[in-house]
Write a protein that holds these residues in place. Structure first.
Motif, PDB file in Angstrom:
ATOM      1  N   LEU A 108       0.853  -1.179   0.000  1.00 46.81           N
ATOM      2  CA  LEU A 108       0.000   0.000   0.000  1.00 46.81           C
ATOM      3  C   LEU A 108       0.889   1.229   0.000  1.00 46.81           C
ATOM      4  O   LEU A 108       1.749   1.386   0.867  1.00 46.81           O
ATOM      5  CB  LEU A 108      -0.909   0.029   1.233  1.00 46.81           C
ATOM      6  N   SER A 109       0.688   2.095  -0.996  1.00 44.45           N
ATOM      7  CA  SER A 109       1.381   3.382  -1.056  1.00 44.45           C
ATOM      8  C   SER A 109       0.314   4.466  -0.954  1.00 44.45           C
ATOM      9  O   SER A 109      -0.661   4.437  -1.699  1.00 44.45           O
ATOM     10  CB  SER A 109       2.147   3.530  -2.368  1.00 44.45           C
ATOM     11  N   VAL A 110       0.517   5.408  -0.043  1.00 46.78           N
ATOM     12  CA  VAL A 110      -0.453   6.479   0.175  1.00 46.78           C
ATOM     13  C   VAL A 110       0.161   7.792  -0.304  1.00 46.78           C
ATOM     14  O   VAL A 110       1.256   8.163   0.119  1.00 46.78           O
ATOM     15  CB  VAL A 110      -0.856   6.587   1.659  1.00 46.78           C
ATOM     16  N   TYR A 111      -0.562   8.470  -1.191  1.00 45.10           N
ATOM     17  CA  TYR A 111      -0.109   9.731  -1.782  1.00 45.10           C
ATOM     18  C   TYR A 111      -1.092  10.845  -1.438  1.00 45.10           C
ATOM     19  O   TYR A 111      -2.300  10.612  -1.381  1.00 45.10           O
ATOM     20  CB  TYR A 111      -0.083   9.640  -3.311  1.00 45.10           C
ATOM     21  N   HIS A 112      -0.590  12.057  -1.261  1.00 38.39           N
ATOM     22  CA  HIS A 112      -1.460  13.219  -1.201  1.00 38.39           C
ATOM     23  C   HIS A 112      -1.664  13.681  -2.631  1.00 38.39           C
ATOM     24  O   HIS A 112      -0.730  13.627  -3.444  1.00 38.39           O
ATOM     25  CB  HIS A 112      -0.846  14.336  -0.347  1.00 38.39           C
TER      26      HIS A 112
ATOM     27  N   PRO B 207       5.150   8.972  -2.436  1.00 34.66           N
ATOM     28  CA  PRO B 207       4.183   8.541  -1.419  1.00 34.66           C
ATOM     29  C   PRO B 207       4.541   9.058  -0.027  1.00 34.66           C
ATOM     30  O   PRO B 207       5.709   9.187   0.321  1.00 34.66           O
ATOM     31  CB  PRO B 207       4.267   7.015  -1.472  1.00 34.66           C
ATOM     32  N   ASN B 208       3.507   9.342   0.761  1.00 41.60           N
ATOM     33  CA  ASN B 208       3.678   9.722   2.171  1.00 41.60           C
ATOM     34  C   ASN B 208       3.998   8.507   3.025  1.00 41.60           C
ATOM     35  O   ASN B 208       4.654   8.609   4.045  1.00 41.60           O
ATOM     36  CB  ASN B 208       2.401  10.345   2.734  1.00 41.60           C
ATOM     37  N   LYS B 209       3.464   7.371   2.586  1.00 47.02           N
ATOM     38  CA  LYS B 209       3.566   6.149   3.380  1.00 47.02           C
ATOM     39  C   LYS B 209       3.599   4.961   2.426  1.00 47.02           C
ATOM     40  O   LYS B 209       2.865   4.934   1.442  1.00 47.02           O
ATOM     41  CB  LYS B 209       2.330   6.066   4.276  1.00 47.02           C
ATOM     42  N   VAL B 210       4.450   3.968   2.724  1.00 48.68           N
ATOM     43  CA  VAL B 210       4.490   2.716   1.977  1.00 48.68           C
ATOM     44  C   VAL B 210       4.478   1.581   2.985  1.00 48.68           C
ATOM     45  O   VAL B 210       5.334   1.532   3.874  1.00 48.68           O
ATOM     46  CB  VAL B 210       5.747   2.620   1.070  1.00 48.68           C
ATOM     47  N   LEU B 211       3.505   0.690   2.860  1.00 51.34           N
ATOM     48  CA  LEU B 211       3.333  -0.414   3.804  1.00 51.34           C
ATOM     49  C   LEU B 211       3.361  -1.750   3.077  1.00 51.34           C
ATOM     50  O   LEU B 211       2.817  -1.868   1.983  1.00 51.34           O
ATOM     51  CB  LEU B 211       2.002  -0.262   4.541  1.00 51.34           C
ATOM     52  N   GLY B 212       3.968  -2.754   3.733  1.00 56.72           N
ATOM     53  CA  GLY B 212       4.046  -4.072   3.120  1.00 56.72           C
ATOM     54  C   GLY B 212       3.519  -5.206   3.978  1.00 56.72           C
ATOM     55  O   GLY B 212       3.446  -6.336   3.516  1.00 56.72           O
ATOM     56  N   HIS B 213       3.143  -4.930   5.208  1.00 55.24           N
ATOM     57  CA  HIS B 213       2.619  -5.979   6.086  1.00 55.24           C
ATOM     58  C   HIS B 213       1.098  -5.990   6.033  1.00 55.24           C
ATOM     59  O   HIS B 213       0.457  -4.937   6.100  1.00 55.24           O
ATOM     60  CB  HIS B 213       3.076  -5.759   7.533  1.00 55.24           C
TER      61      HIS B 213
END
Length: 181
Positions: A4-8, A15-21
């Protein structure tokens, strides 16, 4: 691996945040009303498995989803690199849309990146085999399958079918990095 990559929306290049779990992805998406989980097949599936083998292996998971969601059936969405119209179909899927019903997808093989445009953010969810994504009705989204697509997923249908999808006309999808970038 799912991601999951979160962009404004003002900075779609970083991305503001990149999650892999799994737990982190599910918790972050749950905050905006999106459900993300995994469903396992009941038997091992070879990477070269055909559609019939995939459906047989995932049938218990599909049946459970049908019951949980009160769905009347499902359809299979599939696009591979051998498809003669893959480029045209990819372009169609890259257009932002929104539906009048929840969009429930279980990925059986391959991968695809669902980009969810929610308020001032874009949540780019890379879904792979075994991933279940439920996009709430009214959520703006598009799907990127990459330049060499390999994607097989089940989409649940309710009694009235798959629901109506409307293109939003927003060009935001053209500004987000593509799956292969």
């Amino acid at each position: 691996m799912s991601r999951l990559s979160v962009y404004h929306v003002s900075a779609l290049d970083l991305p503001n945040k990149v999650l892999g779990h799994l737990e982190d992805i599910a918790a972050t998406l749950a905050e905006v009303g999106v459900h993300f989980a995994r469903r396992q097949p009941t038997q091992a599936v070879a990477p070269s498995a055909g559609v019939d083998e995939l459906l047989a292996a995932y049938r218990p998971a599909i049946d459970a989803l049908l019951g949980e969601r009160g769905a009347s059936g499902f359809e299979l969405d599939s696009l591979t690199r051998e498809h003669p119209q893959r480029d045209e179909l990819r372009d169609e899927l890259l257009a932002e849309r929104q539906g009048d019903r929840d969009e429930v997808r279980l990925v059986l093989a391959g991968r695809g990146q669902f980009a969810l445009h929610i308020e001032d953010h874009v949540y780019a969810v890379l879904c792979e085999r075994n991933d279940l994504l439920v996009i709430p009705a009214g959520t703006r989204y598009w799907l990127d399958l990459g330049e060499r697509p390999h994607f097989v997923a089940v989409r649940l249908l309710d009694a009235a079918g798959a629901g109506q999808l409307q293109l939003t006309g927003d060009d935001i999808a053209s500004r987000l990095p593509r799956l292969d970038d």
